[in-house]
Design a protein around this motif. Structure first.
Motif, PDB file in Angstrom:
ATOM      1  N   LEU A   1      46.245  57.934  57.693  1.00  0.00           N
ATOM      2  CA  LEU A   1      45.057  58.747  57.935  1.00  0.00           C
ATOM      3  C   LEU A   1      44.304  58.277  59.175  1.00  0.00           C
ATOM      4  N   SER A   2      44.531  57.022  59.566  1.00  0.00           N
ATOM      5  CA  SER A   2      43.896  56.470  60.771  1.00  0.00           C
ATOM      6  C   SER A   2      44.787  56.607  62.002  1.00  0.00           C
ATOM      7  N   GLY A   3      45.937  57.275  61.829  1.00  0.00           N
ATOM      8  CA  GLY A   3      46.797  57.542  62.968  1.00  0.00           C
ATOM      9  C   GLY A   3      48.053  56.707  63.065  1.00  0.00           C
ATOM     10  N   ALA A   4      48.333  55.861  62.075  1.00  0.00           N
ATOM     11  CA  ALA A   4      49.540  55.025  62.123  1.00  0.00           C
ATOM     12  C   ALA A   4      50.792  55.878  61.929  1.00  0.00           C
ATOM     13  N   GLU A   5      51.922  55.369  62.423  1.00  0.00           N
ATOM     14  CA  GLU A   5      53.189  56.084  62.322  1.00  0.00           C
ATOM     15  C   GLU A   5      53.651  56.160  60.876  1.00  0.00           C
ATOM     16  N   LEU A   6      54.229  57.292  60.515  1.00  0.00           N
ATOM     17  CA  LEU A   6      54.705  57.512  59.154  1.00  0.00           C
ATOM     18  C   LEU A   6      56.116  56.973  58.952  1.00  0.00           C
ATOM     19  N   PRO A   7      56.473  56.627  57.702  1.00  0.00           N
ATOM     20  CA  PRO A   7      57.887  56.368  57.387  1.00  0.00           C
ATOM     21  C   PRO A   7      58.715  57.621  57.643  1.00  0.00           C
ATOM     22  N   ASP A   8      60.014  57.427  57.826  1.00  0.00           N
ATOM     23  CA  ASP A   8      60.908  58.566  58.059  1.00  0.00           C
ATOM     24  C   ASP A   8      61.062  59.428  56.812  1.00  0.00           C
ATOM     25  N   ALA A   9      60.954  58.813  55.641  1.00  0.00           N
ATOM     26  CA  ALA A   9      61.115  59.545  54.385  1.00  0.00           C
ATOM     27  C   ALA A   9      60.484  58.757  53.251  1.00  0.00           C
ATOM     28  N   PHE A  10      60.242  59.458  52.149  1.00  0.00           N
ATOM     29  CA  PHE A  10      59.684  58.849  50.947  1.00  0.00           C
ATOM     30  C   PHE A  10      60.679  59.034  49.806  1.00  0.00           C
ATOM     31  N   VAL A  11      60.771  58.038  48.940  1.00  0.00           N
ATOM     32  CA  VAL A  11      61.735  58.051  47.849  1.00  0.00           C
ATOM     33  C   VAL A  11      61.012  57.786  46.534  1.00  0.00           C
ATOM     34  N   LEU A  12      61.305  58.586  45.519  1.00  0.00           N
ATOM     35  CA  LEU A  12      60.766  58.393  44.175  1.00  0.00           C
ATOM     36  C   LEU A  12      61.954  58.230  43.231  1.00  0.00           C
ATOM     37  N   PHE A  13      62.206  56.995  42.805  1.00  0.00           N
ATOM     38  CA  PHE A  13      63.306  56.728  41.895  1.00  0.00           C
ATOM     39  C   PHE A  13      62.854  56.961  40.460  1.00  0.00           C
ATOM     40  N   ASN A  14      63.398  58.006  39.827  1.00  0.00           N
ATOM     41  CA  ASN A  14      63.123  58.304  38.419  1.00  0.00           C
ATOM     42  C   ASN A  14      61.627  58.232  38.112  1.00  0.00           C
ATOM     43  N   PRO A  15      60.792  59.024  38.811  1.00  0.00           N
ATOM     44  CA  PRO A  15      59.343  58.851  38.684  1.00  0.00           C
ATOM     45  C   PRO A  15      58.736  59.346  37.378  1.00  0.00           C
ATOM     46  N   GLY A  16      59.381  60.304  36.710  1.00  0.00           N
ATOM     47  CA  GLY A  16      58.784  60.852  35.495  1.00  0.00           C
ATOM     48  C   GLY A  16      57.528  61.649  35.774  1.00  0.00           C
ATOM     49  N   LEU A  17      57.550  62.436  36.840  1.00  0.00           N
ATOM     50  CA  LEU A  17      56.362  63.202  37.230  1.00  0.00           C
ATOM     51  C   LEU A  17      55.862  64.096  36.096  1.00  0.00           C
ATOM     52  N   GLY A  18      56.798  64.669  35.356  1.00  0.00           N
ATOM     53  CA  GLY A  18      56.411  65.639  34.342  1.00  0.00           C
ATOM     54  C   GLY A  18      56.119  65.067  32.976  1.00  0.00           C
ATOM     55  N   GLU A  19      56.116  63.740  32.853  1.00  0.00           N
ATOM     56  CA  GLU A  19      55.821  63.138  31.555  1.00  0.00           C
ATOM     57  C   GLU A  19      54.383  63.456  31.139  1.00  0.00           C
ATOM     58  N   PRO A  20      54.183  63.891  29.901  1.00  0.00           N
ATOM     59  CA  PRO A  20      52.826  64.216  29.438  1.00  0.00           C
ATOM     60  C   PRO A  20      51.877  63.031  29.613  1.00  0.00           C
ATOM     61  N   GLY A  21      50.707  63.305  30.170  1.00  0.00           N
ATOM     62  CA  GLY A  21      49.684  62.290  30.360  1.00  0.00           C
ATOM     63  C   GLY A  21      49.756  61.557  31.680  1.00  0.00           C
ATOM     64  N   TRP A  22      50.822  61.794  32.439  1.00  0.00           N
ATOM     65  CA  TRP A  22      50.962  61.105  33.719  1.00  0.00           C
ATOM     66  C   TRP A  22      50.437  61.935  34.890  1.00  0.00           C
ATOM     67  N   ASP A  23      50.004  63.160  34.617  1.00  0.00           N
ATOM     68  CA  ASP A  23      49.642  64.055  35.706  1.00  0.00           C
ATOM     69  C   ASP A  23      48.453  63.552  36.525  1.00  0.00           C
ATOM     70  N   ARG A  24      47.490  62.900  35.875  1.00  0.00           N
ATOM     71  CA  ARG A  24      46.325  62.429  36.612  1.00  0.00           C
ATOM     72  C   ARG A  24      46.692  61.367  37.632  1.00  0.00           C
ATOM     73  N   ALA A  25      47.711  60.555  37.315  1.00  0.00           N
ATOM     74  CA  ALA A  25      48.145  59.519  38.249  1.00  0.00           C
ATOM     75  C   ALA A  25      49.035  60.091  39.345  1.00  0.00           C
ATOM     76  N   TRP A  26      49.921  61.040  38.975  1.00  0.00           N
ATOM     77  CA  TRP A  26      50.899  61.530  39.936  1.00  0.00           C
ATOM     78  C   TRP A  26      50.397  62.674  40.803  1.00  0.00           C
ATOM     79  N   ALA A  27      49.514  63.522  40.297  1.00  0.00           N
ATOM     80  CA  ALA A  27      49.102  64.715  41.050  1.00  0.00           C
ATOM     81  C   ALA A  27      48.550  64.383  42.437  1.00  0.00           C
TER      82      ALA A  27
END
Length: 269
Positions: A159-185
């Motif tokens: 956000l301060s202008g630093a260079e970004l990584p080439d890609a982001f990786v989420l290994f088995n994140p469980g995004l859709g697990e009930p109750g995890w939405d507040r942390a992942w959204a």
């Protein structure tokens, strides 16, 4: 080490090796199976493996795939991140857990297989336990940070202008697990806003369906800023771990990475 892992290690100890600095990478490695790749790269010792009983061979392969699933999965689609052979690549693992403390030779395998000049892996997640940066002196750097991604120093630096990584990786994140939405959204929305490729893996079809539905909802919300919503399409991952379910776990190296999806924005790279 669990009793099951100890049993596998005892069965396979004399079969295991480690690639030398001069070990070559077969040009067709992406079409190989696990035993063929492990033998070709030197993770398995040829003579010992060929002479061993079937149970020992199976134990050795299963044990090695528990950790190597992460770098092999990464390298298998690495060319789609935009970093070609001979170039340095920077990856950020979001929601990192025990993979943040895996031995550096395992991460070096991603560099070797993909042919990158150097590999930096930023490990960001609240479950990251070791916050000391590590490097192997040969181009592999692992930089951990214990934080939610959207609250991390890495994200603030961008956000301060630093260079970004080439890609982001989420290994088995469980995004859709009930109750995890507040942390992942907020993290998913932050990733969508960065306009970089995102690699996601899942343990099962049901996990993938939950994660894809969650991603689609957040992408649609982010689309209100002019970005089209992008859905995730998972495919079978040939480099998933062969460890049995009672040996592996979600929070330890060896989680299955059975399915894989790559969300690559059509513009803004």
């Amino acid at each position: 080490m669990s009793a099951s892992r100890s049993r596998l290690a005892a069965l396979s100890r004399t079969l295991l090796g480690q690639p030398s600095a001069s070990a070559s990478v077969p040009a067709n490695w992406r079409s190989m199976d696990w035993p063929s790749l492990l033998l070709a790269r030197g993770w398995l010792q040829h003579e010992a493996y060929e002479a061993a009983e079937a149970a020992a061979r199976e134990a050795a392969v299963d044990l090695l795939t528990g950790g190597l699933t992460f770098p092999c999965t990464l390298a298998s689609v690495g060319q789609r991140f935009g970093g070609g052979a001979g170039q340095p690549v920077r990856i950020c693992v979001v929601g990192a857990r025990a993979e943040a403390s895996m031995p550096l030779p395992l991460w070096r395998e991603a560099l070797c297989l993909a042919g990158w000049d150097a590999l930096r892996v930023d490990m960001v997640g609240p479950k990251v336990s070791d916050t000391k940066a590590r490097d192997d002196g040969r181009g592999v750097f692992v930089v951990p940070e214990a934080a939610l991604f959207h609250e991390s120093a890495l994200h603030r630096a961008h956000l301060s202008g630093a260079e970004l990584p080439d890609a982001f990786v989420l290994f088995n994140p469980g995004l859709g697990e009930p109750g995890w939405d507040r942390a992942w959204a907020p993290t998913v929305r932050a990733l969508l806003a960065l306009r970089r490729p995102v690699l996601l893996t899942a343990l099962s079809t049901s996990d993938a369906e939950q994660d894809a539905a969650f991603w689609s909802v957040e992408a649609a919300r982010e689309g209100g800023n002019g970005q089209a919503a992008v859905g995730l399409e998972y495919a079978a991952n040939p480099w998933s771990s062969l460890l049995a379910a009672d040996v592996r776990g979600n929070d330890v190296p060896g989680a299955s990475n059975r399915l894989i999806a790559l969300e690559k924005p059509s513009h803004g790279l």
